[in-house]
Design a protein around this motif. Structure first.
Motif, PDB file in Angstrom:
ATOM      1  N   ASP A 111      20.004  43.737-176.655  1.00 24.02           N
ATOM      2  CA  ASP A 111      20.924  42.508-176.983  1.00 24.02           C
ATOM      3  C   ASP A 111      21.074  41.799-175.489  1.00 24.02           C
ATOM      4  OD1 ASP A 111      21.124  43.696-179.654  1.00 24.02           O
ATOM      5  OD2 ASP A 111      23.119  43.312-179.751  1.00 24.02           O
ATOM      6  N   ASP A 112      21.483  42.393-174.682  1.00 29.07           N
ATOM      7  CA  ASP A 112      21.544  41.834-173.389  1.00 29.07           C
ATOM      8  C   ASP A 112      20.319  41.387-172.837  1.00 29.07           C
ATOM      9  OD1 ASP A 112      24.174  42.652-173.534  1.00 29.07           O
ATOM     10  OD2 ASP A 112      24.043  44.308-172.100  1.00 29.07           O
ATOM     11  N   ALA A 113      19.102  41.940-173.022  1.00 28.27           N
ATOM     12  CA  ALA A 113      17.823  41.412-172.390  1.00 28.27           C
ATOM     13  C   ALA A 113      17.571  40.253-173.328  1.00 28.27           C
ATOM     14  CB  ALA A 113      16.847  42.417-172.682  1.00 28.27           C
ATOM     15  N   LEU A 114      17.616  40.113-174.492  1.00 33.34           N
ATOM     16  CA  LEU A 114      17.364  38.962-175.125  1.00 33.34           C
ATOM     17  C   LEU A 114      18.235  37.802-174.722  1.00 33.34           C
ATOM     18  CD1 LEU A 114      15.869  37.803-177.435  1.00 33.34           C
ATOM     19  CD2 LEU A 114      17.474  38.516-179.055  1.00 33.34           C
ATOM     20  N   GLN A 115      19.713  37.889-174.645  1.00 35.73           N
ATOM     21  CA  GLN A 115      20.623  37.064-174.030  1.00 35.73           C
ATOM     22  C   GLN A 115      20.174  36.591-172.878  1.00 35.73           C
ATOM     23  OE1 GLN A 115      23.375  35.669-175.303  1.00 35.73           O
ATOM     24  NE2 GLN A 115      24.316  36.828-176.728  1.00 35.73           N
ATOM     25  N   GLU A 116      19.562  37.407-171.915  1.00 39.81           N
ATOM     26  CA  GLU A 116      19.131  37.079-170.694  1.00 39.81           C
ATOM     27  C   GLU A 116      17.996  36.107-170.694  1.00 39.81           C
ATOM     28  OE1 GLU A 116      18.312  39.064-166.089  1.00 39.81           O
ATOM     29  OE2 GLU A 116      17.748  40.028-168.201  1.00 39.81           O
ATOM     30  N   LEU A 117      17.108  36.482-171.534  1.00 38.75           N
ATOM     31  CA  LEU A 117      15.855  35.549-171.933  1.00 38.75           C
ATOM     32  C   LEU A 117      16.316  34.112-172.425  1.00 38.75           C
ATOM     33  CD1 LEU A 117      12.543  35.360-172.235  1.00 38.75           C
ATOM     34  CD2 LEU A 117      13.105  36.131-174.423  1.00 38.75           C
ATOM     35  N   VAL A 118      17.153  34.207-173.258  1.00 34.40           N
ATOM     36  CA  VAL A 118      17.612  32.816-173.710  1.00 34.40           C
ATOM     37  C   VAL A 118      18.107  32.089-172.353  1.00 34.40           C
ATOM     38  CG1 VAL A 118      18.929  31.535-175.260  1.00 34.40           C
ATOM     39  CG2 VAL A 118      17.908  33.603-176.116  1.00 34.40           C
ATOM     40  N   GLU A 119      19.000  32.692-171.738  1.00 30.81           N
ATOM     41  CA  GLU A 119      19.823  31.866-170.745  1.00 30.81           C
ATOM     42  C   GLU A 119      18.749  31.391-169.614  1.00 30.81           C
ATOM     43  OE1 GLU A 119      22.814  30.146-168.750  1.00 30.81           O
ATOM     44  OE2 GLU A 119      22.858  30.876-170.659  1.00 30.81           O
ATOM     45  N   LEU A 120      17.783  32.228-169.240  1.00 30.21           N
ATOM     46  CA  LEU A 120      16.570  31.806-168.405  1.00 30.21           C
ATOM     47  C   LEU A 120      15.823  30.606-168.803  1.00 30.21           C
ATOM     48  CD1 LEU A 120      15.270  35.417-167.378  1.00 30.21           C
ATOM     49  CD2 LEU A 120      16.530  33.773-165.952  1.00 30.21           C
ATOM     50  N   ILE A 121      15.513  30.558-170.108  1.00 30.08           N
ATOM     51  CA  ILE A 121      14.798  29.493-170.520  1.00 30.08           C
ATOM     52  C   ILE A 121      15.512  28.274-170.417  1.00 30.08           C
ATOM     53  CG2 ILE A 121      13.459  28.551-172.634  1.00 30.08           C
ATOM     54  CD1 ILE A 121      12.574  31.359-172.922  1.00 30.08           C
ATOM     55  N   TYR A 122      16.932  28.399-171.034  1.00 35.41           N
ATOM     56  CA  TYR A 122      17.720  27.209-171.139  1.00 35.41           C
ATOM     57  C   TYR A 122      17.979  26.706-169.966  1.00 35.41           C
ATOM     58  CZ  TYR A 122      21.805  24.376-171.905  1.00 35.41           C
ATOM     59  OH  TYR A 122      22.774  23.568-172.014  1.00 35.41           O
ATOM     60  N   GLN A 123      18.336  27.419-168.911  1.00 34.04           N
ATOM     61  CA  GLN A 123      18.562  26.881-167.361  1.00 34.04           C
ATOM     62  C   GLN A 123      17.301  26.186-166.959  1.00 34.04           C
ATOM     63  OE1 GLN A 123      21.300  26.673-165.972  1.00 34.04           O
ATOM     64  NE2 GLN A 123      22.407  27.707-167.394  1.00 34.04           N
ATOM     65  N   GLN A 124      16.020  26.755-167.070  1.00 31.86           N
ATOM     66  CA  GLN A 124      14.728  26.023-166.591  1.00 31.86           C
ATOM     67  C   GLN A 124      14.590  24.786-167.285  1.00 31.86           C
ATOM     68  OE1 GLN A 124      13.082  27.378-164.178  1.00 31.86           O
ATOM     69  NE2 GLN A 124      11.094  26.870-164.407  1.00 31.86           N
ATOM     70  N   ALA A 125      14.749  24.650-168.580  1.00 36.27           N
ATOM     71  CA  ALA A 125      14.784  23.306-169.389  1.00 36.27           C
ATOM     72  C   ALA A 125      15.690  22.388-169.102  1.00 36.27           C
ATOM     73  CB  ALA A 125      14.953  23.944-170.844  1.00 36.27           C
ATOM     74  N   THR A 126      16.863  22.728-168.701  1.00 35.47           N
ATOM     75  CA  THR A 126      17.761  21.611-168.283  1.00 35.47           C
ATOM     76  C   THR A 126      17.920  21.553-166.948  1.00 35.47           C
ATOM     77  OG1 THR A 126      19.459  23.576-168.492  1.00 35.47           O
ATOM     78  CG2 THR A 126      19.171  22.210-170.557  1.00 35.47           C
ATOM     79  N   SER A 127      17.498  22.173-165.992  1.00 35.36           N
ATOM     80  CA  SER A 127      17.498  21.893-164.753  1.00 35.36           C
ATOM     81  C   SER A 127      16.413  21.267-164.121  1.00 35.36           C
ATOM     82  CB  SER A 127      17.839  23.105-163.955  1.00 35.36           C
ATOM     83  OG  SER A 127      16.846  24.015-163.972  1.00 35.36           O
ATOM     84  N   ILE A 128      15.289  21.596-164.776  1.00 35.88           N
ATOM     85  CA  ILE A 128      13.899  20.738-164.330  1.00 35.88           C
ATOM     86  C   ILE A 128      13.446  19.743-165.491  1.00 35.88           C
ATOM     87  CG2 ILE A 128      11.305  21.138-163.541  1.00 35.88           C
ATOM     88  CD1 ILE A 128      12.239  23.854-162.740  1.00 35.88           C
ATOM     89  N   PRO A 129      13.673  18.483-165.214  1.00 29.79           N
ATOM     90  CA  PRO A 129      13.241  17.309-166.211  1.00 29.79           C
ATOM     91  C   PRO A 129      11.975  17.548-166.907  1.00 29.79           C
ATOM     92  CG  PRO A 129      14.529  16.488-164.234  1.00 29.79           C
ATOM     93  CD  PRO A 129      14.197  17.900-164.020  1.00 29.79           C
ATOM     94  N   ASN A 130      11.174  17.847-166.086  1.00 33.48           N
ATOM     95  CA  ASN A 130       9.646  18.064-166.681  1.00 33.48           C
ATOM     96  C   ASN A 130       9.466  19.090-167.579  1.00 33.48           C
ATOM     97  OD1 ASN A 130       9.122  15.480-165.303  1.00 33.48           O
ATOM     98  ND2 ASN A 130       8.154  16.538-163.762  1.00 33.48           N
ATOM     99  N   PHE A 131      10.473  20.074-167.478  1.00 30.08           N
ATOM    100  CA  PHE A 131      10.081  21.220-168.391  1.00 30.08           C
ATOM    101  C   PHE A 131      10.729  21.132-169.954  1.00 30.08           C
ATOM    102  CE2 PHE A 131      10.639  25.717-169.297  1.00 30.08           C
ATOM    103  CZ  PHE A 131       9.510  26.126-169.238  1.00 30.08           C
TER     104      PHE A 131
END
Length: 351
Positions: A111-131
């Motif tokens: 569960d923790d690994a899946l939560q971490e995966l979601v958070e990494l993708i979310y942060q990349q998509a909201t911190s880098i406009p072109n992503f």
């Protein structure tokens, strides 16, 4: 006026002997100019030199990527490396996403690994406009291809939960400081991309969009227009340009008039809000875009084969033919067909 000017103009004294320019002798005047040869610089370039890579580019990324996450100290480093790779080379998505998903299925087992995966993708998509667009595509693919489905929720459910966390503070974020608003705007646009790209497969195999995102976008627009600062209004314009046509179609199918209400709100903002002139122009252009059906052109429902009788442009794209006298004519002149000589240009095209 010219005579007066010539009379008042001071006269120059004749040049003195010291001012005379020395005359070159005939030999020096006839001498050929000397050619100065620049020194030849010896190049240090070599055909055997190692291949050049720009700074920040990992030449061995593909090799390490194909080996999976075993070459990385942690799962987060492997995922972050892949996200950075997609950011720099978005064209590699189609060829590498399958391998990436297969690797995650072997590494994301808790569960923790899946939560971490979601958070990494979310942060990349909201911190880098072109992503934001690429992040939404990545989320859609993983939601269908990750096999882990713990009790806490599968990938899509955890992703929507993460978005809801940000959604719940929308009113505070829309009126927050500049940094807070900027982060909020990135979330809004990412949610718009998710609405367009996240596919929900029904029990009968039909593919639909997430209705919960449709409701969320409507409320996010309310939050933006309720705080009509320039950057909030610009974000609303971007979101409506991105999703307006799809949202309106979905609302119309349900018999809702939400888009009419939004347009009315935009017109009120233009009249009453203390926003800049440029932003008001953007809002008016958006209203104009919507009035043209979001720029979409629909074909006529009834099809009729074009004929000379019902289409005035029927002969516009016809090739040019010539009579034996060189007079051009088209298919609209049937009397000349028997004596026509085909155009050499047309003959070349046929050949």
């Amino acid at each position: 006026f010219s005579d007066g000017f010539s009379q008042t103009r001071p006269l120059r004294a004749p040049p003195s002997s010291q001012d005379k320019i020395p005359q070159q002798n005939s030999e020096s005047a006839m001498a050929k100019p000397q050619v100065v040869v620049a020194p030849v610089l010896m190049s240090k370039l070599s055909v055997n030199a190692p291949e050049f890579y720009p700074s920040g580019y990992s030449s061995n990324y593909t090799e390490s990527y194909e080996d999976g996450c075993e070459d990385y100290p942690t799962l987060s480093e492997y995922v972050q490396d892949f996200l950075n790779h997609l950011t720099e080379q978005p064209g590699s998505f189609e060829t590498e996403i399958e391998q990436f998903a297969e690797t995650l299925n072997g590494c994301v087992t808790t569960d923790d690994a899946l939560q971490e995966l979601v958070e990494l993708i979310y942060q990349q998509a909201t911190s880098i406009p072109n992503f934001s667009y690429m992040g939404a595509r990545l989320c859609n693919y993983l939601s269908h291809h990750l096999t882990i489905s713990p009790q806490s929720g599968n990938f899509r459910q955890l992703l929507l939960q993460r978005c809801r966390t940000e959604y719940e503070v929308k009113d505070q974020a829309a009126k927050g400081d500049e940094v807070t608003r900027k982060r909020f705007h990135a979330f809004v646009l990412f949610l718009g991309e998710l609405y367009l790209n996240l596919e929900i497969k029904g029990t009968n195999g039909q593919v639909t969009r997430a209705d919960i995102l449709q409701v969320g976008l409507r409320e996010l627009l309310n939050a933006l227009f309720s705080n009509p600062m320039d950057d909030n209004l610009i974000c609303a314009v971007k979101l409506l340009k991105l999703t307006g046509s799809v949202l309106e179609d979905a609302w119309k199918e349900k018999g809702k008039m939400d888009m009419e209400e939004i347009i009315q709100r935009i017109e009120n903002v233009v009249l009453d809000a203390n926003c800049s002139r440029d932003v008001k122009q953007m809002l008016l252009k958006l209203v104009e875009l919507r009035s043209s059906n979001w720029g979409r052109v629909h074909a006529t429902s009834t099809y009729r084969e074009a004929t000379p009788e019902n289409d005035p442009n029927y002969f516009m794209n016809e090739p040019t033919f010539y009579t034996s006298d060189g007079v051009p004519f088209t298919a609209a002149d049937p009397d000349n067909w028997q004596i026509a000589v085909i155009s050499p240009v047309l003959l070349w095209r046929i050949q």
